[in-house]
Design a protein around this motif. Structure first.
Motif, PDB file in Angstrom:
ATOM      1  N   ALA A 171       0.864  -1.187   0.000  1.00  0.00           N
ATOM      2  CA  ALA A 171       0.000   0.000   0.000  1.00  0.00           C
ATOM      3  C   ALA A 171       0.897   1.232   0.000  1.00  0.00           C
ATOM      4  O   ALA A 171       2.119   1.131   0.114  1.00  0.00           O
ATOM      5  CB  ALA A 171      -0.920  -0.015   1.228  1.00  0.00           C
ATOM      6  N   ASP A 172       0.276   2.384  -0.127  1.00  0.00           N
ATOM      7  CA  ASP A 172       1.021   3.646  -0.159  1.00  0.00           C
ATOM      8  C   ASP A 172       1.633   3.923   1.223  1.00  0.00           C
ATOM      9  O   ASP A 172       0.908   4.017   2.222  1.00  0.00           O
ATOM     10  CB  ASP A 172       0.070   4.774  -0.552  1.00  0.00           C
ATOM     11  CG  ASP A 172       0.808   6.085  -0.811  1.00  0.00           C
ATOM     12  OD1 ASP A 172       2.029   6.133  -0.585  1.00  0.00           O
ATOM     13  OD2 ASP A 172       0.158   7.053  -1.238  1.00  0.00           O
ATOM     14  N   THR A 173       2.941   4.061   1.276  1.00  0.00           N
ATOM     15  CA  THR A 173       3.632   4.279   2.553  1.00  0.00           C
ATOM     16  C   THR A 173       4.219   5.691   2.652  1.00  0.00           C
ATOM     17  O   THR A 173       5.109   5.933   3.457  1.00  0.00           O
ATOM     18  CB  THR A 173       4.766   3.238   2.743  1.00  0.00           C
ATOM     19  OG1 THR A 173       5.710   3.377   1.658  1.00  0.00           O
ATOM     20  CG2 THR A 173       4.225   1.834   2.764  1.00  0.00           C
ATOM     21  N   ARG A 174       3.720   6.608   1.835  1.00  0.00           N
ATOM     22  CA  ARG A 174       4.285   7.964   1.848  1.00  0.00           C
ATOM     23  C   ARG A 174       4.104   8.649   3.199  1.00  0.00           C
ATOM     24  O   ARG A 174       4.994   9.365   3.667  1.00  0.00           O
ATOM     25  CB  ARG A 174       3.651   8.802   0.733  1.00  0.00           C
ATOM     26  CG  ARG A 174       4.258   8.559  -0.632  1.00  0.00           C
ATOM     27  CD  ARG A 174       3.596   9.403  -1.697  1.00  0.00           C
ATOM     28  NE  ARG A 174       2.203   9.014  -1.909  1.00  0.00           N
ATOM     29  CZ  ARG A 174       1.396   9.574  -2.809  1.00  0.00           C
ATOM     30  NH1 ARG A 174       1.852  10.549  -3.577  1.00  0.00           N
ATOM     31  NH2 ARG A 174       0.151   9.172  -2.944  1.00  0.00           N
ATOM     32  N   VAL A 175       2.945   8.442   3.839  1.00  0.00           N
ATOM     33  CA  VAL A 175       2.712   9.056   5.157  1.00  0.00           C
ATOM     34  C   VAL A 175       3.734   8.529   6.159  1.00  0.00           C
ATOM     35  O   VAL A 175       4.313   9.300   6.934  1.00  0.00           O
ATOM     36  CB  VAL A 175       1.274   8.765   5.646  1.00  0.00           C
ATOM     37  CG1 VAL A 175       1.096   9.244   7.085  1.00  0.00           C
ATOM     38  CG2 VAL A 175       0.263   9.441   4.736  1.00  0.00           C
ATOM     39  N   ASN A 176       3.968   7.209   6.133  1.00  0.00           N
ATOM     40  CA  ASN A 176       4.953   6.606   7.042  1.00  0.00           C
ATOM     41  C   ASN A 176       6.344   7.158   6.773  1.00  0.00           C
ATOM     42  O   ASN A 176       7.092   7.470   7.714  1.00  0.00           O
ATOM     43  CB  ASN A 176       4.961   5.083   6.865  1.00  0.00           C
ATOM     44  CG  ASN A 176       3.625   4.465   7.197  1.00  0.00           C
ATOM     45  OD1 ASN A 176       2.633   4.682   6.502  1.00  0.00           O
ATOM     46  ND2 ASN A 176       3.578   3.684   8.263  1.00  0.00           N
ATOM     47  N   SER A 177       6.706   7.255   5.496  1.00  0.00           N
ATOM     48  CA  SER A 177       8.032   7.749   5.137  1.00  0.00           C
ATOM     49  C   SER A 177       8.213   9.206   5.540  1.00  0.00           C
ATOM     50  O   SER A 177       9.258   9.588   6.085  1.00  0.00           O
ATOM     51  CB  SER A 177       8.264   7.594   3.626  1.00  0.00           C
ATOM     52  OG  SER A 177       8.247   6.242   3.248  1.00  0.00           O
ATOM     53  N   LEU A 178       7.186  10.023   5.302  1.00  0.00           N
ATOM     54  CA  LEU A 178       7.267  11.441   5.655  1.00  0.00           C
ATOM     55  C   LEU A 178       7.338  11.630   7.162  1.00  0.00           C
ATOM     56  O   LEU A 178       8.100  12.473   7.663  1.00  0.00           O
ATOM     57  CB  LEU A 178       6.063  12.209   5.083  1.00  0.00           C
ATOM     58  CG  LEU A 178       6.078  12.424   3.570  1.00  0.00           C
ATOM     59  CD1 LEU A 178       4.755  13.022   3.102  1.00  0.00           C
ATOM     60  CD2 LEU A 178       7.233  13.340   3.166  1.00  0.00           C
ATOM     61  N   TYR A 179       6.552  10.826   7.892  1.00  0.00           N
ATOM     62  CA  TYR A 179       6.604  10.958   9.354  1.00  0.00           C
ATOM     63  C   TYR A 179       7.951  10.462   9.888  1.00  0.00           C
ATOM     64  O   TYR A 179       8.512  11.055  10.824  1.00  0.00           O
ATOM     65  CB  TYR A 179       5.468  10.183  10.026  1.00  0.00           C
ATOM     66  CG  TYR A 179       5.439  10.451  11.521  1.00  0.00           C
ATOM     67  CD1 TYR A 179       4.962  11.665  12.007  1.00  0.00           C
ATOM     68  CD2 TYR A 179       5.928   9.521  12.430  1.00  0.00           C
ATOM     69  CE1 TYR A 179       4.974  11.941  13.366  1.00  0.00           C
ATOM     70  CE2 TYR A 179       5.942   9.779  13.785  1.00  0.00           C
ATOM     71  CZ  TYR A 179       5.463  10.999  14.252  1.00  0.00           C
ATOM     72  OH  TYR A 179       5.484  11.273  15.594  1.00  0.00           O
ATOM     73  N   GLY A 180       8.479   9.392   9.283  1.00  0.00           N
ATOM     74  CA  GLY A 180       9.801   8.920   9.679  1.00  0.00           C
ATOM     75  C   GLY A 180      10.862   9.980   9.442  1.00  0.00           C
ATOM     76  O   GLY A 180      11.768  10.176  10.275  1.00  0.00           O
ATOM     77  N   LEU A 181      10.757  10.697   8.312  1.00  0.00           N
ATOM     78  CA  LEU A 181      11.693  11.781   8.013  1.00  0.00           C
ATOM     79  C   LEU A 181      11.522  12.930   9.008  1.00  0.00           C
ATOM     80  O   LEU A 181      12.508  13.529   9.465  1.00  0.00           O
ATOM     81  CB  LEU A 181      11.471  12.282   6.592  1.00  0.00           C
ATOM     82  CG  LEU A 181      12.409  13.390   6.089  1.00  0.00           C
ATOM     83  CD1 LEU A 181      13.862  12.929   6.115  1.00  0.00           C
ATOM     84  CD2 LEU A 181      11.998  13.828   4.683  1.00  0.00           C
ATOM     85  N   PHE A 182      10.268  13.231   9.367  1.00  0.00           N
ATOM     86  CA  PHE A 182       9.982  14.277  10.356  1.00  0.00           C
ATOM     87  C   PHE A 182      10.632  13.935  11.699  1.00  0.00           C
ATOM     88  O   PHE A 182      11.254  14.797  12.336  1.00  0.00           O
ATOM     89  CB  PHE A 182       8.465  14.421  10.516  1.00  0.00           C
ATOM     90  CG  PHE A 182       8.040  15.271  11.682  1.00  0.00           C
ATOM     91  CD1 PHE A 182       8.157  16.649  11.632  1.00  0.00           C
ATOM     92  CD2 PHE A 182       7.524  14.675  12.830  1.00  0.00           C
ATOM     93  CE1 PHE A 182       7.766  17.430  12.722  1.00  0.00           C
ATOM     94  CE2 PHE A 182       7.136  15.443  13.912  1.00  0.00           C
ATOM     95  CZ  PHE A 182       7.253  16.832  13.858  1.00  0.00           C
TER      96      PHE A 182
END
Length: 314
Positions: free
Chosen positions: A192-203
């Motif tokens: 599935a789309d993991t962009r939210v996870n990746s962005l929060y991990g970067l944050f």
């Protein structure tokens, strides 16, 4: 098997990997891993013990050092169970809940490490910039508040990670490239789309390691500026000498962390062996080396070890 379990609604089972391609050498690899964990656990436990027991070490610098040792104990204890299972007992399976919990604790204690290193840089700045007010500025209550603040920040920032991951379907491969669960490794597996996870991990990365490293650089810029204003060469060297142990700890911590981040962000086509080796270096080397660095470079810690373990000679 993992795909079928996930499709039926049950939690998937992840498969941990020791070092990809070196599975046949697990028995031999368990020897250095067990040795390194023994050194890390004994060394950091000893640091915490001597600081608690020895009244002469109840000073800001050593209280922060005991916090660093405690957080590194947390990192080691978080990874130890699955590392032993993989290398020593050849047990690779881990349930999703246990995997997410391990991921949370590993990253949480790693972030605490970074925060304590920044606090120790602040301690060195105050000690050099305003030595006469050192004890009045860094009181016991303030040190306690700083420690609690570091722990609270780590927990609050890390809590959303397992929650965000638990909402994703894991229907791809469930093989992890390490003998423990790490967030950068886990977010590659969902279908599935993991962009939210990746962005929060970067944050989280920017708010913790990024800001902490920036504050450390600023602290040492001000330390160098203060040291250069000291008239005598002997005074300058004496002031800088009090920072040597901390500088070594910062280098030991941030060098493999930056290397691991670079491998995950830009080394997608690099050998899985490199990913695994960098992760093991980041999580194992600082807890092993820091107690050794501080016991060698700090006379008070060395003497405290002697008084605690060899009272007749000290």
């Amino acid at each position: 098997m993992a795909y079928a379990r996930n499709q039926s609604g049950a939690s998937p089972t992840f498969l941990l990997t020791g070092i990809p391609g070196w599975e046949c050498r697990s028995a031999w690899l368990s020897i250095p891993f067990c040795f390194l964990y023994a050194v890390a656990l004994l060394g950091n436990s000893a640091v915490v013990l001597v600081v608690v027991k020895d009244q002469s070490l109840h000073k800001p610098m050593y209280l922060f050092l005991s916090m660093l040792a405690a957080s590194e104990l947390g990192v080691s204890l978080s990874t130890l169970p699955t590392v032993l299972n993989v290398f020593l007992f050849y047990s690779r399976e881990i349930q999703m809940g246990a995997c997410f919990a391990q991921m949370f604790f590993i990253h949480c204690f790693s972030i605490m490490d970074s925060g304590v290193l920044w606090a120790m840089a602040l301690d060195r700045f105050v000690a050099i910039y305003n030595p006469l007010q050192y004890g009045a500025i860094l009181t016991g209550s303030r040190i306690t508040k700083i420690g609690l603040g570091i722990a609270a920040k780590s927990v609050v920032l890390l809590l959303p990670l397992p929650v965000l991951l638990s909402r994703l379907p894991f229907c791809k491969s469930t093989v992890l490239a390490h003998p423990y669960c790490l967030h950068p490794n886990l977010i590659r597996l969902p279908c599935a789309d993991t962009r939210v996870n990746s962005l929060y991990g970067l944050f989280v990365l920017i708010c913790t390691f990024g800001l902490d490293s920036l504050f450390i650089i600023v602290s040492y810029t001000m330390i160098i500026k203060t040291v250069l204003s000291i008239a005598s060469k002997e005074g300058r060297l004496k002031a800088l000498n009090t920072c040597v142990s901390h500088i070594c700890a910062v280098v030991v911590y941030y060098t493999p962390m930056i290397g691991l981040s670079m491998v995950y962000r830009f080394g997608k086509h690099a050998s899985p062996v490199w990913h695994s080796l960098m992760a093991n270096v980041f999580l194992l080397v600082p807890p092993v080396l820091n107690p050794i660095i501080y016991s060698i470079k700090t006379k008070e810690i060395f003497k405290a070890f002697g008084r605690l373990f060899f009272p007749k000679k000290f």
